[in-house]
Motif scaffolding. Structure first.
Motif, PDB file in Angstrom:
ATOM      1  N   ASN A   1      34.368  37.495  40.575  1.00  0.00           N
ATOM      2  CA  ASN A   1      33.437  38.358  39.864  1.00  0.00           C
ATOM      3  C   ASN A   1      34.191  39.456  39.092  1.00  0.00           C
ATOM      4  O   ASN A   1      33.896  39.737  37.932  1.00  0.00           O
ATOM      5  CB  ASN A   1      32.510  38.984  40.914  1.00  0.00           C
TER       6      ASN A   1
ATOM      7  N   TYR B   1      35.919  37.640  48.516  1.00  0.00           N
ATOM      8  CA  TYR B   1      35.204  36.756  47.607  1.00  0.00           C
ATOM      9  C   TYR B   1      34.979  37.359  46.222  1.00  0.00           C
ATOM     10  O   TYR B   1      34.854  36.661  45.245  1.00  0.00           O
ATOM     11  CB  TYR B   1      33.831  36.403  48.186  1.00  0.00           C
ATOM     12  N   GLY B   2      34.868  38.665  46.181  1.00  0.00           N
ATOM     13  CA  GLY B   2      34.496  39.323  44.928  1.00  0.00           C
ATOM     14  C   GLY B   2      35.464  39.087  43.788  1.00  0.00           C
ATOM     15  O   GLY B   2      35.134  39.335  42.639  1.00  0.00           O
TER      16      GLY B   2
ATOM     17  N   PRO C   1      26.236  43.329  38.115  1.00  0.00           N
ATOM     18  CA  PRO C   1      25.903  41.928  38.328  1.00  0.00           C
ATOM     19  C   PRO C   1      25.655  41.719  39.805  1.00  0.00           C
ATOM     20  O   PRO C   1      26.093  42.528  40.621  1.00  0.00           O
ATOM     21  CB  PRO C   1      27.171  41.195  37.883  1.00  0.00           C
ATOM     22  N   PRO C   2      24.921  40.669  40.179  1.00  0.00           N
ATOM     23  CA  PRO C   2      24.691  40.449  41.606  1.00  0.00           C
ATOM     24  C   PRO C   2      26.032  40.325  42.321  1.00  0.00           C
ATOM     25  O   PRO C   2      26.833  39.454  41.977  1.00  0.00           O
ATOM     26  CB  PRO C   2      23.910  39.122  41.633  1.00  0.00           C
ATOM     27  N   THR C   3      26.278  41.222  43.243  1.00  0.00           N
ATOM     28  CA  THR C   3      27.591  41.195  43.903  1.00  0.00           C
ATOM     29  C   THR C   3      27.627  40.042  44.892  1.00  0.00           C
ATOM     30  O   THR C   3      26.742  39.895  45.721  1.00  0.00           O
ATOM     31  CB  THR C   3      27.881  42.501  44.657  1.00  0.00           C
ATOM     32  N   THR C   4      28.643  39.256  44.750  1.00  0.00           N
ATOM     33  CA  THR C   4      28.859  38.229  45.757  1.00  0.00           C
ATOM     34  C   THR C   4      29.332  38.960  46.989  1.00  0.00           C
ATOM     35  O   THR C   4      29.846  40.067  46.901  1.00  0.00           O
ATOM     36  CB  THR C   4      29.941  37.227  45.313  1.00  0.00           C
ATOM     37  N   SER C   5      29.162  38.362  48.126  1.00  0.00           N
ATOM     38  CA  SER C   5      29.464  39.082  49.363  1.00  0.00           C
ATOM     39  C   SER C   5      30.948  39.414  49.411  1.00  0.00           C
ATOM     40  O   SER C   5      31.762  38.682  49.967  1.00  0.00           O
ATOM     41  CB  SER C   5      29.064  38.244  50.563  1.00  0.00           C
ATOM     42  N   ALA C   6      31.277  40.538  48.780  1.00  0.00           N
ATOM     43  CA  ALA C   6      32.671  40.930  48.603  1.00  0.00           C
ATOM     44  C   ALA C   6      33.349  41.216  49.932  1.00  0.00           C
ATOM     45  O   ALA C   6      34.559  41.073  50.066  1.00  0.00           O
ATOM     46  CB  ALA C   6      32.733  42.147  47.708  1.00  0.00           C
ATOM     47  N   GLU C   7      32.537  41.638  50.875  1.00  0.00           N
ATOM     48  CA  GLU C   7      33.142  42.064  52.128  1.00  0.00           C
ATOM     49  C   GLU C   7      33.508  40.895  53.042  1.00  0.00           C
ATOM     50  O   GLU C   7      34.342  41.010  53.906  1.00  0.00           O
ATOM     51  CB  GLU C   7      32.219  43.058  52.857  1.00  0.00           C
ATOM     52  N   GLU C   8      32.844  39.742  52.775  1.00  0.00           N
ATOM     53  CA  GLU C   8      33.130  38.601  53.648  1.00  0.00           C
ATOM     54  C   GLU C   8      34.470  37.976  53.302  1.00  0.00           C
ATOM     55  O   GLU C   8      34.813  37.820  52.141  1.00  0.00           O
ATOM     56  CB  GLU C   8      32.047  37.529  53.453  1.00  0.00           C
ATOM     57  N   SER C   9      35.187  37.617  54.302  1.00  0.00           N
ATOM     58  CA  SER C   9      36.473  36.972  54.052  1.00  0.00           C
ATOM     59  C   SER C   9      36.263  35.509  53.731  1.00  0.00           C
ATOM     60  O   SER C   9      35.243  34.941  54.048  1.00  0.00           O
ATOM     61  CB  SER C   9      37.369  37.109  55.276  1.00  0.00           C
ATOM     62  N   ARG C  10      37.242  34.966  53.066  1.00  0.00           N
ATOM     63  CA  ARG C  10      37.154  33.569  52.679  1.00  0.00           C
ATOM     64  C   ARG C  10      37.195  32.649  53.893  1.00  0.00           C
ATOM     65  O   ARG C  10      37.942  32.912  54.819  1.00  0.00           O
ATOM     66  CB  ARG C  10      38.363  33.232  51.783  1.00  0.00           C
TER      67      ARG C  10
ATOM     68  N   GLY D   1      41.786  38.164  50.650  1.00  0.00           N
ATOM     69  CA  GLY D   1      40.849  37.051  50.684  1.00  0.00           C
ATOM     70  C   GLY D   1      39.408  37.446  50.437  1.00  0.00           C
ATOM     71  O   GLY D   1      38.488  36.835  50.974  1.00  0.00           O
TER      72      GLY D   1
END
Lengths: 274, 182
Positions: A255, A251-252, B173-182, A249
């Motif tokens: 991207n 978010y990346g 590219p600006p990384t979206t907060s990859a670490e945050e869970s959905r 899950g």
């Protein structure tokens, strides 16, 4: 778990999404990756092809840098992994002791990580049929690659099953993609890629999963001229870390997906995974 | 053709003799498992087992002039499946190095140009830059037009970047907060 992270040059370029997904997945799984300070290119296939000394000296330099950290090394690129392991084994045979060099796939697909991932999956990839493509250097030479079986490796399959996908048995697992011939002899690589993608399609795969930037790039870029008879089937190929990230899950994913020339969006939407 | 028309024997470096002596190519009984599994054998002038056969016949010069040694991608399918444990990729590497040392014009100039271009970027940047390596290679082989549309697509997707001009790492590219869970 804590590792020295050696991304390798491709992960700063063509395989950017591999780097980003690897870091994100490891963070989500509480694996600390510390990028090796001042790392240099491992030489890839070019160094050992033209100059054997350079081919062993470049990875050895990285190993020396890494040994100062006292941590084991995590390497996502199959080529870097191979070169570093060759250099490491050369060093070990001369009596030196060094840290372990491990491929990221092995770290995630071996216990205890496999169970951890299984427990943390929040979006199981139910119904997604994948063909795990290991390529050459993740499977061979068996001693250097530290593989379960050089002809039928299973780690990636277990990992895909753990995140809910169905991994299919198929014949192309450890076939070569043509690697560095992609530029000097694209037609040779196109032939090999066509064989691989056709075999995966025949097995009923929705997409291919790889753990090597070179394989992934060739599968995407060498499908033959559009409109020609020799064009390979349109199958997306993703890095295993991207799919693990999707199942966790993260978010990346959107991207990472945007970096690919063949977008897996439609395939994943059809399986109601996006 | 069983007998070499080219003189062979005394012009080889001691490194070559030493390295070949430590490989066990003499044990090859030509089962051709290597050539059957080799992904690039169809494109080679001498498939892997034939290269080994050349060495056994003492026709090292022919092996050094072959295109096969440059087409090999070191995928290790041959050596992994060899019943006699012959390390063909290692032998091929040795032959390539010797061919360069003797300044033999490589039978496949494109492959050599590619590897040289790749190392050219490593030498200057400490790390390989794919775009720069591709441009240097395309310039060397005077083929600037093929793959242009592919290259543009890859640039658009951020797979290739011009960031080497700035000497820094490729732009992310600006990384979206990859670490945050959905």
């Amino acid at each position: 778990m804590k590792f020295t992270y050696y991304p390798g040059c491709s992960l700063e370029g063509t395989a950017r999404s591999y780097d980003e997904s690897a870091r994100a997945v490891c963070q989500a799984l509480d694996i600390t990756l510390i990028e090796l300070d001042g790392w240099v290119c491992c030489g890839s296939s070019s160094a050992h092809t033209l100059d054997e000394h350079l081919g062993s000296e470049l990875p050895a330099h990285n190993l020396r840098l890494a040994s100062a950290t006292g941590l084991d090394m995590a390497v996502p690129c199959a080529m870097c992994y191979h070169r570093l392991r060759v250099a490491q084994m050369g060093h070990a045979s001369s009596g030196g002791e060094l840290m372990a060099v491990r491929h990221l796939l092995h770290i995630l697909a071996d216990e205890p990580m496999l169970t951890t991932i299984k427990n943390r999956v929040i979006h199981p990839l139910q119904g997604l049929k994948v063909a795990c493509y290991y390529g050459c250097l993740l499977a061979r030479p068996a001693k250097i690659a530290d593989v379960d079986s050089p002809e039928n490796p299973m780690r990636m399959d277990y990992l895909m099953e753990a995140i809910g996908a169905t991994s299919l048995p198929w014949s192309g697992k450890v076939e070569c993609c043509g690697a560095s011939l992609s530029l000097p002899h694209p037609q040779v690589v196109e032939g090999l890629v066509k064989r691989l993608l056709s075999m995966a399609e025949e097995a009923g795969a929705d997409l291919l999963v790889t753990a090597c930037p070179m394989c992934q790039s060739n599968l995407e870029t060498r499908r033959g001229k559009s409109g020609s008879q020799d064009r390979s089937p349109l199958l997306p190929s993703l890095f295993f870390t991207e799919l693990v990230g999707l199942s966790l899950g993260l978010y990346g994913f959107a991207n990472w997906m945007s970096c690919h020339l063949i977008s897996p969006q439609k395939t994943l939407e059809a399986r109601k995974l996006l | 053709m069983l007998v070499s028309t080219k003189p062979s024997g005394f012009t080889f470096s001691t490194q070559l003799v030493h390295k070949l002596a430590t490989t066990n190519f003499g044990r090859c009984f030509e089962c051709q498992k290597c050539s059957n599994g080799c992904p690039v054998a169809p494109a080679m002038d001498y498939p892997p087992h034939a290269v080994i056969h050349l060495l056994k016949l003492g026709r090292i010069d022919d092996a050094l002039h072959s295109q096969a040694i440059w087409l090999c991608v070191s995928c290790y399918a041959c050596s992994e499946r060899c019943p006699n444990d012959t390390s063909i990729p290692q032998i091929v590497d040795t032959l390539r190095e010797e061919a360069l040392r003797q300044k033999i014009t490589p039978a496949d100039k494109k492959v050599v140009a590619f590897h040289q271009s790749f190392l050219w970027t490593v030498k200057r940047l400490r790390r390989a830059n794919e775009l720069l390596a591709i441009l240097v290679y395309k310039w060397r082989v005077r083929d600037l037009t093929s793959d242009i549309s592919l290259g543009l697509k890859m640039l658009k997707r951020g797979q290739l970047s011009f960031s080497f001009w700035k000497g820094g790492k490729p732009k992310r590219p600006p990384t979206t907060s990859a670490e945050e869970s959905r």
